[in-house]
Every structure is written in structure tokens, then in C-alpha cells.
Scaffold this motif. Structure first.
Motif, PDB file in Angstrom:
ATOM      1  N   ALA A 113       0.822  -1.212   0.000  1.00  0.00           N
ATOM      2  CA  ALA A 113       0.000   0.000   0.000  1.00  0.00           C
ATOM      3  C   ALA A 113       0.855   1.261   0.000  1.00  0.00           C
ATOM      4  O   ALA A 113       0.352   2.364  -0.194  1.00  0.00           O
ATOM      5  N   GLY A 114       2.143   1.091   0.232  1.00  0.00           N
ATOM      6  CA  GLY A 114       3.041   2.235   0.250  1.00  0.00           C
ATOM      7  C   GLY A 114       4.472   1.786   0.418  1.00  0.00           C
ATOM      8  O   GLY A 114       4.766   0.594   0.563  1.00  0.00           O
ATOM      9  N   LEU A 115       5.360   2.771   0.388  1.00  0.00           N
ATOM     10  CA  LEU A 115       6.787   2.502   0.483  1.00  0.00           C
ATOM     11  C   LEU A 115       7.412   3.596   1.341  1.00  0.00           C
ATOM     12  O   LEU A 115       6.998   4.757   1.287  1.00  0.00           O
ATOM     13  N   THR A 116       8.389   3.231   2.136  1.00  0.00           N
ATOM     14  CA  THR A 116       9.091   4.187   2.981  1.00  0.00           C
ATOM     15  C   THR A 116      10.596   4.022   2.778  1.00  0.00           C
ATOM     16  O   THR A 116      11.048   2.992   2.269  1.00  0.00           O
ATOM     17  N   LEU A 117      11.337   5.038   3.152  1.00  0.00           N
ATOM     18  CA  LEU A 117      12.786   4.959   3.064  1.00  0.00           C
ATOM     19  C   LEU A 117      13.409   5.837   4.134  1.00  0.00           C
ATOM     20  O   LEU A 117      12.771   6.731   4.681  1.00  0.00           O
ATOM     21  N   TRP A 118      14.665   5.575   4.401  1.00  0.00           N
ATOM     22  CA  TRP A 118      15.452   6.325   5.370  1.00  0.00           C
ATOM     23  C   TRP A 118      16.660   6.885   4.646  1.00  0.00           C
ATOM     24  O   TRP A 118      17.283   6.195   3.840  1.00  0.00           O
ATOM     25  N   THR A 119      16.960   8.149   4.882  1.00  0.00           N
ATOM     26  CA  THR A 119      18.106   8.795   4.259  1.00  0.00           C
ATOM     27  C   THR A 119      18.619   9.890   5.177  1.00  0.00           C
ATOM     28  O   THR A 119      18.201   9.975   6.333  1.00  0.00           O
ATOM     29  N   HIS A 120      19.488  10.721   4.668  1.00  0.00           N
ATOM     30  CA  HIS A 120      20.015  11.857   5.435  1.00  0.00           C
ATOM     31  C   HIS A 120      19.719  13.156   4.701  1.00  0.00           C
ATOM     32  O   HIS A 120      19.720  13.201   3.471  1.00  0.00           O
ATOM     33  N   GLU A 121      19.505  14.207   5.462  1.00  0.00           N
ATOM     34  CA  GLU A 121      19.183  15.516   4.915  1.00  0.00           C
ATOM     35  C   GLU A 121      20.250  16.019   3.936  1.00  0.00           C
ATOM     36  O   GLU A 121      19.949  16.742   2.990  1.00  0.00           O
ATOM     37  N   SER A 122      21.477  15.594   4.132  1.00  0.00           N
ATOM     38  CA  SER A 122      22.567  16.029   3.263  1.00  0.00           C
ATOM     39  C   SER A 122      22.441  15.468   1.844  1.00  0.00           C
ATOM     40  O   SER A 122      23.086  15.965   0.920  1.00  0.00           O
ATOM     41  N   HIS A 123      21.604  14.472   1.653  1.00  0.00           N
ATOM     42  CA  HIS A 123      21.394  13.882   0.323  1.00  0.00           C
ATOM     43  C   HIS A 123      20.328  14.698  -0.417  1.00  0.00           C
ATOM     44  O   HIS A 123      19.221  14.230  -0.680  1.00  0.00           O
ATOM     45  N   VAL A 124      20.684  15.920  -0.767  1.00  0.00           N
ATOM     46  CA  VAL A 124      19.747  16.884  -1.343  1.00  0.00           C
ATOM     47  C   VAL A 124      19.170  16.390  -2.670  1.00  0.00           C
ATOM     48  O   VAL A 124      17.963  16.493  -2.913  1.00  0.00           O
ATOM     49  N   ALA A 125      20.003  15.855  -3.549  1.00  0.00           N
ATOM     50  CA  ALA A 125      19.511  15.376  -4.852  1.00  0.00           C
ATOM     51  C   ALA A 125      18.512  14.237  -4.656  1.00  0.00           C
ATOM     52  O   ALA A 125      17.500  14.171  -5.362  1.00  0.00           O
ATOM     53  N   ALA A 126      18.777  13.353  -3.705  1.00  0.00           N
ATOM     54  CA  ALA A 126      17.837  12.261  -3.433  1.00  0.00           C
ATOM     55  C   ALA A 126      16.505  12.819  -2.950  1.00  0.00           C
ATOM     56  O   ALA A 126      15.437  12.378  -3.393  1.00  0.00           O
ATOM     57  N   GLY A 127      16.562  13.795  -2.059  1.00  0.00           N
ATOM     58  CA  GLY A 127      15.330  14.422  -1.581  1.00  0.00           C
ATOM     59  C   GLY A 127      14.516  15.026  -2.716  1.00  0.00           C
ATOM     60  O   GLY A 127      13.284  14.916  -2.733  1.00  0.00           O
ATOM     61  N   GLY A 147      29.914   7.912  12.838  1.00  0.00           N
ATOM     62  CA  GLY A 147      30.982   8.806  13.258  1.00  0.00           C
ATOM     63  C   GLY A 147      30.763  10.275  12.967  1.00  0.00           C
ATOM     64  O   GLY A 147      31.661  11.084  13.191  1.00  0.00           O
ATOM     65  N   VAL A 148      29.580  10.647  12.478  1.00  0.00           N
ATOM     66  CA  VAL A 148      29.307  12.047  12.163  1.00  0.00           C
ATOM     67  C   VAL A 148      27.913  12.460  12.640  1.00  0.00           C
ATOM     68  O   VAL A 148      27.039  11.614  12.840  1.00  0.00           O
ATOM     69  N   ASP A 149      27.733  13.761  12.811  1.00  0.00           N
ATOM     70  CA  ASP A 149      26.417  14.297  13.129  1.00  0.00           C
ATOM     71  C   ASP A 149      25.633  14.455  11.837  1.00  0.00           C
ATOM     72  O   ASP A 149      26.141  15.016  10.853  1.00  0.00           O
ATOM     73  N   LEU A 150      24.414  13.949  11.825  1.00  0.00           N
ATOM     74  CA  LEU A 150      23.562  13.941  10.641  1.00  0.00           C
ATOM     75  C   LEU A 150      22.137  14.304  11.024  1.00  0.00           C
ATOM     76  O   LEU A 150      21.779  14.261  12.199  1.00  0.00           O
ATOM     77  N   VAL A 151      21.339  14.633  10.039  1.00  0.00           N
ATOM     78  CA  VAL A 151      19.898  14.727  10.221  1.00  0.00           C
ATOM     79  C   VAL A 151      19.301  13.564   9.437  1.00  0.00           C
ATOM     80  O   VAL A 151      19.398  13.513   8.210  1.00  0.00           O
ATOM     81  N   GLU A 152      18.745  12.616  10.162  1.00  0.00           N
ATOM     82  CA  GLU A 152      18.144  11.429   9.574  1.00  0.00           C
ATOM     83  C   GLU A 152      16.727  11.764   9.133  1.00  0.00           C
ATOM     84  O   GLU A 152      15.982  12.389   9.881  1.00  0.00           O
ATOM     85  N   GLU A 153      16.376  11.360   7.915  1.00  0.00           N
ATOM     86  CA  GLU A 153      15.045  11.628   7.383  1.00  0.00           C
ATOM     87  C   GLU A 153      14.330  10.319   7.044  1.00  0.00           C
ATOM     88  O   GLU A 153      14.956   9.365   6.604  1.00  0.00           O
ATOM     89  N   THR A 154      13.009  10.342   7.191  1.00  0.00           N
ATOM     90  CA  THR A 154      12.150   9.283   6.698  1.00  0.00           C
ATOM     91  C   THR A 154      11.224   9.897   5.656  1.00  0.00           C
ATOM     92  O   THR A 154      10.653  10.962   5.883  1.00  0.00           O
ATOM     93  N   TRP A 155      11.144   9.239   4.511  1.00  0.00           N
ATOM     94  CA  TRP A 155      10.257   9.660   3.422  1.00  0.00           C
ATOM     95  C   TRP A 155       9.295   8.516   3.142  1.00  0.00           C
ATOM     96  O   TRP A 155       9.685   7.344   3.230  1.00  0.00           O
ATOM     97  N   SER A 156       8.054   8.834   2.797  1.00  0.00           N
ATOM     98  CA  SER A 156       7.049   7.804   2.516  1.00  0.00           C
ATOM     99  C   SER A 156       6.157   8.210   1.353  1.00  0.00           C
ATOM    100  O   SER A 156       5.981   9.398   1.078  1.00  0.00           O
ATOM    101  N   ILE A 157       5.612   7.183   0.720  1.00  0.00           N
ATOM    102  CA  ILE A 157       4.610   7.385  -0.340  1.00  0.00           C
ATOM    103  C   ILE A 157       3.531   6.321  -0.147  1.00  0.00           C
ATOM    104  O   ILE A 157       3.820   5.198   0.236  1.00  0.00           O
ATOM    105  N   THR A 158       2.285   6.724  -0.388  1.00  0.00           N
ATOM    106  CA  THR A 158       1.151   5.799  -0.335  1.00  0.00           C
ATOM    107  C   THR A 158       0.637   5.616  -1.754  1.00  0.00           C
ATOM    108  O   THR A 158       0.552   6.570  -2.525  1.00  0.00           O
ATOM    109  N   PHE A 159       0.317   4.367  -2.097  1.00  0.00           N
ATOM    110  CA  PHE A 159      -0.187   4.063  -3.445  1.00  0.00           C
ATOM    111  C   PHE A 159      -1.701   4.101  -3.455  1.00  0.00           C
ATOM    112  O   PHE A 159      -2.357   3.805  -2.514  1.00  0.00           O
TER     113      PHE A 159
END
Length: 159
Positions: A113-127, A147-159
């Protein structure tokens, strides 16, 4: 650049681990804990995925690997996108969109029914590609990972 997408094979594992580990160490400053995580994800997939509900693809130009994407089961209703990556020279060629289209099409056909993913805010092109394809950023939080400070993001889509 002409490319094809093909199913992931066991002999792709070492390449995938090296590409992810090398790229993220060089570009993001990740430490040596990231490569083993990628290796574990790939090993788990290769050793026990359900082909009806889980798949992985490699983008190739001839014998040269260009990138990857995986669709795996998170729950009965939600798939998880994993290990979406393109080598720098393949960016801007349409390979990323082709990989994402293939993953989304597979997830829909597999009955999710949907898909989710985990990435980092620094991955601007992916976003940008996620947003362009109808994903919504559902969470963002500061973390210290690899070993680094990051902003972890979750993105989702519903079909």
C-alpha cells in the motif's frame, strides 16, 4: 548514456559494499561502521528474500555497474526502499529515475500500500527525486551515526 536494469546477483555484493563505503567515507565523512551495515543488508537480502515481494536491481552500461536500488518488505502493507545509489558519472542520465520507477512499480505490483525509506538531509539530490515522485518527508531528527552528526530523514509514499 545507455543503460539497462537487471536483477541483483550475488557477485554484485562486493561492488555494492565498496561503492557505498567509499563514497560515503569520501563525501560524508562516514567511518568504517557503514560498510559492514551495507554488507549485512545485502547478505540478508541474498540469503532469504521473498522474490514475490522483494527485489533488487543494478543499473549497468555494458559490463559497468552504475547503481542500485532494493525493494524489501517492512510490513505486510509497507515496502522499504534500500541502497539507492548511483556512481557520480551516471547522475543526470535518467538512471536514478529508471531505478526508482522500477522499484515503485514492483512495490505496487507486489501488493504493498506504500513505500518508505530512510536517508540523510545532506542527500539533497535524493530528496528532490523523492519529492518529485510523490514522496513526503515524514520525519527528520538529528543523530550521530557512522561517526558524524547527521539529520536522519524518513520519506514515505502511499499508493
Amino acid at each position: 548514456m545507455d543503460f539497462i536494469l537487471r536483477p541483483i546477483a550475488a557477485d554484485d555484493a562486493a561492488w555494492l559494499v565498496a561503492q557505498h563505503a567509499d563514497h560515503y567515507a569520501r563525501v560524508e565523512g562516514f567511518d568504517d561502521t557503514f560498510g559492514p551495515l551495507v554488507a549485512e543488508i545485502i547478505a540478508d537480502f541474498l540469503s532469504g528474500h521473498d522474490p514475490a515481494r522483494e527485489a533488487g536491481w543494478i543499473a549497468c552500461a555494458g559490463d559497468e555497474r552504475l547503481g542500485s536500488i532494493f525493494c524489501v518488505r517492512l510490513t505486510d502493507k509497507t515496502a522499504k526502499l534500500r541502497l539507492f545509489y548511483l556512481v557520480p558519472k551516471a547522475r543526470g542520465t535518467g538512471a536514478a529515475q529508471a531505478l526508482l520507477d522500477t522499484c515503485l512499480g514492483f512495490a505496487r505490483a507486489a501488493g504493498y500500500a506504500g513505500l518508505t525509506l530512510w536517508t540523510h538531509e545532506s542527500h539533497v539530490a535524493a530528496g528532490r527525486i523523492y519529492k518529485r515522485n510523490g514522496f513526503t518527508r515524514t520525519d527528520a531528527k538529528p543523530v550521530h551515526s557512522f561517526g558524524v552528526d547527521l539529520v536522519e530523514e524518513t520519506w514515505s509514499i502511499t499508493f
